[in-house]
Design a protein around this motif. Structure first.
Motif, PDB file in Angstrom:
ATOM      1  N   VAL A 230       1.079  -1.033   0.040  1.00 22.49           N
ATOM      2  CA  VAL A 230      -0.211   0.087   0.032  1.00 22.49           C
ATOM      3  C   VAL A 230       0.733   1.417  -0.024  1.00 22.49           C
ATOM      4  CG1 VAL A 230      -1.977  -1.071   1.157  1.00 22.49           C
ATOM      5  CG2 VAL A 230      -0.243  -0.177   2.569  1.00 22.49           C
TER       6      VAL A 230
ATOM      7  N   ASN B   5      -4.642  -0.406  -3.082  1.00 16.37           N
ATOM      8  CA  ASN B   5      -5.094  -0.208  -1.927  1.00 16.37           C
ATOM      9  C   ASN B   5      -5.115  -1.488  -1.066  1.00 16.37           C
ATOM     10  OD1 ASN B   5      -7.672  -1.380  -2.382  1.00 16.37           O
ATOM     11  ND2 ASN B   5      -8.319   0.512  -2.922  1.00 16.37           N
ATOM     12  N   SER B   6      -5.555  -1.525   0.170  1.00 19.36           N
ATOM     13  CA  SER B   6      -5.362  -2.798   1.038  1.00 19.36           C
ATOM     14  C   SER B   6      -6.651  -3.669   0.483  1.00 19.36           C
ATOM     15  CB  SER B   6      -5.730  -2.610   2.686  1.00 19.36           C
ATOM     16  OG  SER B   6      -4.806  -1.919   3.009  1.00 19.36           O
TER      17      SER B   6
ATOM     18  N   LEU C  19      -5.397  -5.564  -2.446  1.00 19.56           N
ATOM     19  CA  LEU C  19      -4.101  -6.402  -1.892  1.00 19.56           C
ATOM     20  C   LEU C  19      -4.728  -7.702  -1.653  1.00 19.56           C
ATOM     21  CD1 LEU C  19      -1.443  -4.201  -0.899  1.00 19.56           C
ATOM     22  CD2 LEU C  19      -1.865  -4.972  -3.206  1.00 19.56           C
TER      23      LEU C  19
ATOM     24  N   ALA D 298       1.797  -9.302   1.259  1.00 16.39           N
ATOM     25  CA  ALA D 298       1.374  -8.114   1.197  1.00 16.39           C
ATOM     26  C   ALA D 298       1.554  -7.331   2.589  1.00 16.39           C
ATOM     27  CB  ALA D 298      -0.085  -7.985   0.808  1.00 16.39           C
TER      28      ALA D 298
ATOM     29  N   CYS E 192      -0.140  -4.361   4.082  1.00 13.16           N
ATOM     30  CA  CYS E 192      -1.465  -3.440   3.974  1.00 13.16           C
ATOM     31  C   CYS E 192      -1.653  -2.919   5.417  1.00 13.16           C
ATOM     32  CB  CYS E 192      -2.593  -4.435   3.540  1.00 13.16           C
ATOM     33  SG  CYS E 192      -2.379  -6.000   4.331  1.00 13.16           S
TER      34      CYS E 192
ATOM     35  N   CYS F 149      -7.163  -6.887   8.930  1.00 11.04           N
ATOM     36  CA  CYS F 149      -6.985  -8.005   7.956  1.00 11.04           C
ATOM     37  C   CYS F 149      -8.176  -8.936   8.259  1.00 11.04           C
ATOM     38  CB  CYS F 149      -5.848  -8.497   8.312  1.00 11.04           C
ATOM     39  SG  CYS F 149      -4.378  -7.859   7.444  1.00 11.04           S
TER      40      CYS F 149
ATOM     41  N   ARG G 171     -10.833   3.187   1.166  1.00  9.70           N
ATOM     42  CA  ARG G 171     -11.238   1.867   1.894  1.00  9.70           C
ATOM     43  C   ARG G 171     -12.189   2.132   3.095  1.00  9.70           C
ATOM     44  NH1 ARG G 171      -7.413  -1.667   5.689  1.00  9.70           N
ATOM     45  NH2 ARG G 171      -8.863  -3.783   5.609  1.00  9.70           N
TER      46      ARG G 171
ATOM     47  N   TYR H 241      -0.009  -0.939   9.882  1.00 11.58           N
ATOM     48  CA  TYR H 241       0.384  -1.605   8.810  1.00 11.58           C
ATOM     49  C   TYR H 241       0.655  -3.103   9.413  1.00 11.58           C
ATOM     50  CZ  TYR H 241       1.287   2.885   6.660  1.00 11.58           C
ATOM     51  OH  TYR H 241       1.051   3.933   6.036  1.00 11.58           O
TER      52      TYR H 241
END
Length: 294
Positions: free
Chosen positions: A98, A128-129, A132, A144, A146, A150, A198, A266
């Motif tokens: 990202v 963007n996340s 990904l 990744a 991101c 998650c 996002r 992150y």
């Protein structure tokens, strides 16, 4: 049920058409059909519901497809490991990044890992996340960096850093002329805002405003940090992005947004339940060691 038969079965299961599968395997249709029928006889089950034009996997077929993919992936991995042992660590690591802090976070890891394994290369995809995460799920990339959150039901991940959110604004904006290097959420009430697209980040921004019994006035959602800064510089609104998104620009200034909750995290992520090549597993272990995330 040997490796070759399983590889044939996987192609048929993915094409769901014997003719197309035979073309892809560069073989004639009758022997392939015979292989599939022999496999069903060996397993004493029906793997396909056969229609006039297309096949459909039965429940048993779906299970065998998942297991066959795992077996074939493990076979490829074993082969790659043996080759790596004789040649040293080799391969290309596909990783998504990202914008923001991600390139700064990974640069040192890339350099250190390539110093240890000079034949390793990296292939980087931006996005963007959410983009990904989809690339991880589809197998386009294996790893990744991101932003949180998650999907922990599908991904393994660990936190590698956090960063404050800041406001980009035109130099002559009243908040830009306000003394000090920071502003509050209350200062942003009724201001036109440009924010990352996002949904998880937008939801967090709404949470900030709910604490002051207000709602953000979001006029633009976008992924590109550079474009968001450009819009802020032209007076379209105030852009709310991570601090490292700022690129020196004569038309805007940045102010930190006060509040302990005004940050993003992150994460380093990869898919659960999918065997990775040795080089990528080694890189994950390397990153864990460097970040203390054991």
């Amino acid at each position: 049920m040997d490796i070759r038969t399983l590889s044939y079965f996987v192609v048929v299961a993915e094409e769901l058409n014997i003719t197309k599968a035979a073309e892809k395997l560069n073989m004639s249709q009758p022997p392939l059909s015979s292989q599939m029928k022999s496999l069903e006889t060996e397993l004493n089950t029906i793997l396909f519901i056969r229609g006039k034009r297309h096949l459909q996997l039965t429940e048993s077929g779906q299970l065998l497809y998942r297991r066959a993919k795992e077996i074939l992936n493990l076979t490829d991995k074993a082969s790659a490991e043996i080759i790596s042992m004789s040649k040293g660590m080799t391969g290309t690591i596909s990783i998504g990044l990202v914008e923001g802090m991600a390139p700064d976070l990974v640069a040192e890891w890339f350099e250190g890992f390539m110093n240890l394994h000079p034949q390793v290369r990296f292939r980087i995809l931006d996005g963007n996340s959410d983009d990904l995460f989809e690339k991880l799920r589809s197998g386009v990339i294996s790893l990744a960096v991101c932003t949180s959150p998650c999907d922990n039901s599908l991904l393994n991940s660990f936190i590698i850093g956090r960063e404050k959110m800041v406001a980009f604004m035109k130099k002559d904006h009243p908040l830009a002329l306000k003394p000090g290097n920071s502003i509050t959420i209350s200062d942003l009430k009724k201001e036109k805002l440009i924010v990352p697209s996002r949904k998880a980040i937008i939801e967090n921004i709404y949470k900030w405003f709910r604490k002051i019994k207000s709602e953000p006035l979001i006029v633009v959602e976008m992924d590109s940090y550079l474009d968001a800064a450009a819009l802020a510089g032209r007076g379209v609104g105030i852009s709310i992005y991570p601090r490292t998104a700022y690129v020196p620009n004569d038309s805007i200034i940045i102010k930190e947004i006060e509040g302990s909750e005004c940050f993003i995290e992150y994460q380093f992520a990869w898919r659960k339940g999918h065997p990775l090549p040795t080089v990528e597993e080694s890189f994950i272990d390397y990153v864990k060691e460097k970040t203390g995330s054991h």
